[in-house]
Design a protein around this motif. Structure first.
Motif, PDB file in Angstrom:
ATOM      1  N   ARG A 200       0.831  -1.205   0.000  1.00  0.00           N
ATOM      2  CA  ARG A 200       0.000   0.000   0.000  1.00  0.00           C
ATOM      3  C   ARG A 200       0.870   1.261   0.000  1.00  0.00           C
ATOM      4  NH1 ARG A 200      -3.353  -3.184   3.531  1.00  0.00           N
ATOM      5  NH2 ARG A 200      -2.218  -2.425   5.344  1.00  0.00           N
ATOM      6  N   GLU A 202       3.950   1.513  -1.111  1.00  0.00           N
ATOM      7  CA  GLU A 202       4.574   1.626  -2.427  1.00  0.00           C
ATOM      8  C   GLU A 202       3.608   2.191  -3.455  1.00  0.00           C
ATOM      9  OE1 GLU A 202       7.788   0.897  -3.634  1.00  0.00           O
ATOM     10  OE2 GLU A 202       8.173   1.098  -1.492  1.00  0.00           O
ATOM     11  N   GLU A 203       2.370   1.736  -3.412  1.00  0.00           N
ATOM     12  CA  GLU A 203       1.388   2.230  -4.377  1.00  0.00           C
ATOM     13  C   GLU A 203       1.081   3.709  -4.160  1.00  0.00           C
ATOM     14  OE1 GLU A 203      -0.049   1.030  -7.223  1.00  0.00           O
ATOM     15  OE2 GLU A 203       1.669  -0.255  -6.826  1.00  0.00           O
ATOM     16  N   ARG A 204       0.948   4.101  -2.871  1.00  0.00           N
ATOM     17  CA  ARG A 204       0.703   5.525  -2.596  1.00  0.00           C
ATOM     18  C   ARG A 204       1.863   6.377  -3.105  1.00  0.00           C
ATOM     19  NH1 ARG A 204      -1.564   3.535   2.372  1.00  0.00           N
ATOM     20  NH2 ARG A 204       0.451   3.742   3.411  1.00  0.00           N
ATOM     21  N   ARG A 206       3.977   5.581  -5.484  1.00  0.00           N
ATOM     22  CA  ARG A 206       4.021   5.553  -6.943  1.00  0.00           C
ATOM     23  C   ARG A 206       2.941   6.438  -7.562  1.00  0.00           C
ATOM     24  NH1 ARG A 206       4.185   0.193 -10.772  1.00  0.00           N
ATOM     25  NH2 ARG A 206       3.893   1.259 -12.744  1.00  0.00           N
ATOM     26  N   ILE A 207       1.732   6.386  -6.992  1.00  0.00           N
ATOM     27  CA  ILE A 207       0.651   7.224  -7.511  1.00  0.00           C
ATOM     28  C   ILE A 207       1.007   8.701  -7.343  1.00  0.00           C
ATOM     29  CG2 ILE A 207      -1.746   7.920  -7.136  1.00  0.00           C
ATOM     30  CD1 ILE A 207      -2.317   4.998  -6.417  1.00  0.00           C
ATOM     31  N   ALA A 280      -3.956  -4.591  -1.816  1.00  0.00           N
ATOM     32  CA  ALA A 280      -2.683  -3.983  -2.208  1.00  0.00           C
ATOM     33  C   ALA A 280      -2.119  -4.634  -3.459  1.00  0.00           C
ATOM     34  CB  ALA A 280      -1.677  -4.113  -1.052  1.00  0.00           C
ATOM     35  N   ALA A 283      -4.197  -3.665  -6.480  1.00  0.00           N
ATOM     36  CA  ALA A 283      -3.904  -2.291  -6.891  1.00  0.00           C
ATOM     37  C   ALA A 283      -2.570  -2.210  -7.618  1.00  0.00           C
ATOM     38  CB  ALA A 283      -3.891  -1.373  -5.665  1.00  0.00           C
ATOM     39  N   ALA A 284      -1.583  -2.975  -7.093  1.00  0.00           N
ATOM     40  CA  ALA A 284      -0.270  -2.950  -7.744  1.00  0.00           C
ATOM     41  C   ALA A 284      -0.353  -3.514  -9.153  1.00  0.00           C
ATOM     42  CB  ALA A 284       0.729  -3.772  -6.917  1.00  0.00           C
ATOM     43  N   PHE A 287      -2.357  -1.076 -11.384  1.00  0.00           N
ATOM     44  CA  PHE A 287      -1.637   0.149 -11.721  1.00  0.00           C
ATOM     45  C   PHE A 287      -0.428  -0.114 -12.598  1.00  0.00           C
ATOM     46  CE2 PHE A 287       0.842   3.970 -10.888  1.00  0.00           C
ATOM     47  CZ  PHE A 287      -0.144   4.916 -11.084  1.00  0.00           C
TER      48      PHE A 287
END
Length: 427
Positions: A200, A202-204, A206-207, A280, A283-284, A287
């Motif tokens: 999570r 990492e995704e935040r 990256r976004i 998570a 989402a990864a 994305f």
């Protein structure tokens, strides 16, 4: 402390002294009382046969019988007492229960076998002597009867104790294994939650990085064109209209890229009550598709052209030929150049900028360098969040590349990056 062989129910210890539970203490005390009464009655006959006062025989029997209450603490001692008093023809309950307790305890099997053999022999001898003296019978019949009684009083309690002890140890082993599995599952769950939290985060990150790259460059150019539009609006209406059109184009491009990014984020509809780790990971994966739809090095000329249209003097130098890099390499290289140009608009207005791109064997290198800032150039007043260089470094290092940035001796600033192109990633 040795166990008795009764099944363990996993409850907490609540008994006095060496007993695990109050129920076990009550059972042993009760057995000790019954054994004391039995031995006291048998002590009367023993006193008459030995020529002792009856009171002595009764007290001796009570002292022998109550030792059964210690069977859990000292099973070997209880069995030895039972063997010792067997010539006095007392301690039937003491001997049977003592052997059972010995077999269920953690006493070595060799010790159990020796004590069982002694008890068997003692019972046989006592039975043989008493039977031979009481009845006129055939010697063979006496021997058979003595063996039968000795075996009946010794073997069954020992076999039952061995079975109960083995069953108890099996249950304890299964319980320990279950506890171990529960601990392992708990540890795996904790690790899964940690991985989910990491995903999570990492995704935040990256976004946020993607949003920064998409918005910052376009908006920076829009601010530059708007400043130029304000400066020439009254003097040169034609140029003002051109700048206004460029601002509109930049805004539309920024909105288009934002819609594409949001479309990727909404591509997978969330299912009811998914696990945190699944959210998570999903989402990864969702994305990650943004790489395929993102910009590439083929659009680098257009990117440089936008900065030139904003009044920046940009020199583009491309060496070598691209070999169809993976999407993540293409996009990362593009974003590094894009963010470096954005920083030039923010911090070095009017400076000459050099963009170099080199396609090498197994890697692609890029460098963006600006000269000293022209003091006569209008400062666009662009805000800076301080995350541009951090985002570029994270992108490059995430692909195993090298990133270097810093001021030059001439008073400018240089951003350099090298991205590896692994054979397994080639398209």
């Amino acid at each position: 402390m040795t166990g008795t062989g009764e099944e363990q129910d996993g409850t907490e210890r609540d008994g006095p002294l060496w007993w695990e539970r109050r129920r076990a203490a009550a059972l042993d005390v009760g057995l000790g009382g019954v054994s004391a009464v039995e031995c006291a009655l048998e002590g009367v006959s023993f006193a008459h046969e030995a020529g002792l006062p009856v009171a002595v025989g009764v007290l001796f029997g009570i002292a022998v019988g109550v030792t059964l209450a210690l069977r859990r603490r000292w099973p070997i001692a209880v069995v030895l007492i039972g063997i010792a008093v067997s010539p006095a023809a007392m301690g039937f309950l003491l001997g049977v229960v003592g052997l059972y307790t010995l077999a269920t305890s953690e006493v070595p099997r060799r010790t159990t076998a020796v004590l069982t053999s002694l008890s068997l022999a003692a019972t046989f001898v006592v039975m043989y002597i008493r039977t031979q003296g009481d009845v006129e019978a055939d010697r063979t019949l006496v021997i058979v009867l003595s063996v039968f009684v000795a075996v009946a009083l010794t073997v069954p309690p020992v076999l039952l104790g061995l079975y109960i002890g083995a069953r108890r140890r099996l249950m304890e082993s299964l319980q320990e294994r279950a506890d171990s599995l529960e601990r392992e599952l708990s540890l795996l769950a904790d690790r899964a939650e940690e991985r989910a939290e990491w995903a999570r985060t990492e995704e935040r990150t990256r976004i946020a990085r993607e949003m920064h790259d998409v918005v910052a460059h376009r908006v920076s150019l829009m601010v530059v064109h708007a400043a130029a539009l304000e400066a020439v609006a009254a003097k040169d209406p034609a140029k003002a209209m051109k700048n206004a059109a460029l601002v509109g184009d930049m805004g539309r491009q920024a909105l288009t890229e934002l819609r594409e990014m949001l479309g990727v984020l909404r591509a997978e509809a969330p299912r009811p009550a998914p696990a945190p780790a699944a959210v998570a990971v999903a989402a990864a994966v969702a994305f990650a598709g943004g790489y395929e739809d993102g910009p590439s090095l083929a659009e680098l000329e257009a990117l440089v052209g936008q900065s030139r249209a904003a009044g920046m003097v940009v020199e583009l130098d491309v060496r070598g030929a691209g070999a169809g890099y993976p999407a993540e390499v293409e996009q990362t290289a593009y974003r590094v150049v894009q963010e470096a140009l954005t920083n030039c608009h923010k911090h070095a207005p009017g400076a000459r900028v050099s963009v170099r791109l080199a396609h090498r064997e197994g890697e692609v290198a890029m460098q963006v360098e600006n000269g000293p800032c022209d003091g006569k150039a209008a400062e666009p007043g662009l805000p800076s969040g301080g995350n541009g260089l951090v985002g570029m470094r994270e992108r490059v290092l995430g692909l195993g590349g090298v990133f270097v940035s810093g001021p030059t001796e001439a008073g400018g600033f240089r951003v350099s990056a090298v991205l590896p192109v692994l054979p397994a990633l080639r398209g």
